[in-house]
Enzyme design. Structure first.
Site, short mmCIF file in Angstrom:
data_model
loop_
_atom_site.label_atom_id
_atom_site.label_comp_id
_atom_site.label_asym_id
_atom_site.label_seq_id
_atom_site.Cartn_x
_atom_site.Cartn_y
_atom_site.Cartn_z
N SER A 44 52.29 51.78 -3.93
CA SER A 44 50.89 52.11 -3.68
C SER A 44 50.70 53.45 -2.97
CB SER A 44 50.23 51.00 -2.85
OG SER A 44 50.96 50.76 -1.65
N HIS A 248 46.82 52.50 4.30
CA HIS A 248 47.21 53.41 3.22
C HIS A 248 46.54 54.76 3.43
CE1 HIS A 248 48.52 49.72 1.22
NE2 HIS A 248 49.23 50.49 0.41
#
Length: 266
Positions: A44, A248
């Site tokens: 990711s 993230h």
């Protein structure tokens, strides 16, 4: 007379050898020239989760992810973006390597965080308190030190075999937190320090395996310095919605944290 014949024969052989050498060199040069495609593999952090504007279904490949940014700036002869949210080393081997070949000149990859249990570790730290957090972080570190090297070897061996002419850039992971930063609430400072230390372990293991395969390691901790959670200018999400974007990089983290490192090594 015999000497002249031998000399003449030797000269012919030398010329033929020279032509063969030149042909081989030309062939090698042609192969190198043809190896100009770019393939972006990984998890990711490479697919761009957290940066928005997604394609690729559940893989969540962001238009703002560093592979798309590098492709737009450099216009390689071909571009294949197979990085996928949630990917582990086995997922890379099973589903991401198809585009690799003799025409591949550059490969980028970040992988290993999910194998070590990054998401579960962060969930534990946020929901179960300091003691449980520290225990889970230690478990992740032990996995990174003892089991992950073999997993990375399998991926790196496969990349080298499938794309023998490629420059391979293995990208690491940033520190999540700025220690002694501006966060008043949330997990404890001791938990934040442990999480950063686990990131260091993951990066050290990854860098060593990459180097042993002749790959370049891209350390993104320096580019993210001053932009971690709890800093004055975050390039990482804290707990957010959608929940899978938590911890993230934002679009700024992709363009300012990851892209310059890839550019410096590609």
């Amino acid at each position: 007379m015999k000497l002249r014949r031998w000399t003449s024969t030797a000269a012919v052989v030398a010329v033929l050898l020279g032509l063969s050498s030149l042909t081989g060199a030309a062939s090698a040069s042609a192969d190198e020239a043809a190896a100009t495609g770019y393939v972006a593999l990984g998890d990711s952090y490479s697919s761009g989760v957290g940066a928005g504007d997604y394609a690729g279904g559940d893989c969540k490949r962001s238009a703002h992810a560093y592979p798309n940014l590098w492709n737009a700036a450099n216009s390689p002869s071909s571009f294949d973006f197979t990085a996928c949210s949630g990917a582990r080393t086995d997922d890379v081997l099973a589903g991401q390597l198809g585009p690799l070949g003799s025409s591949t000149g550059l490969v980028s990859i970040s992988i290993g965080g999910n194998d070590a249990g990054f998401a579960d570790t962060m969930t534990t730290c946020v929901t179960q308190g300091e003691s449980a957090c520290l225990a889970r972080v230690q478990e992740a570190r032990e996995y990174a030190e003892n089991t992950l090297p073999g997993k990375l070897d399998g991926v790196y061996d496969a990349i080298a075999q499938r794309a023998p002419s490629a420059k391979v850039v293995v990208l690491g992971y940033p520190h999540i937190y700025e220690l002694d930063g501006g966060c008043i609430v949330g997990i404890s400072e001791k938990s934040r320090e442990a999480i950063n230390s686990a990131s260091d372990t993951l990066n050290e293991v990854t860098a060593k395996r990459a180097a042993d395969h002749g790959f370049s390691f891209g350390d993104v901790r320096p580019t993210f310095s001053g932009h971690e959670i709890c800093s004055d200018d975050w390039w990482l999400h804290s707990v957010t919605f959608p929940i899978d974007e938590s911890y993230h990089p934002t679009a700024a983290g992709q363009s300012g944290g990851y892209l310059p490192v890839l550019e410096g090594l590609a």
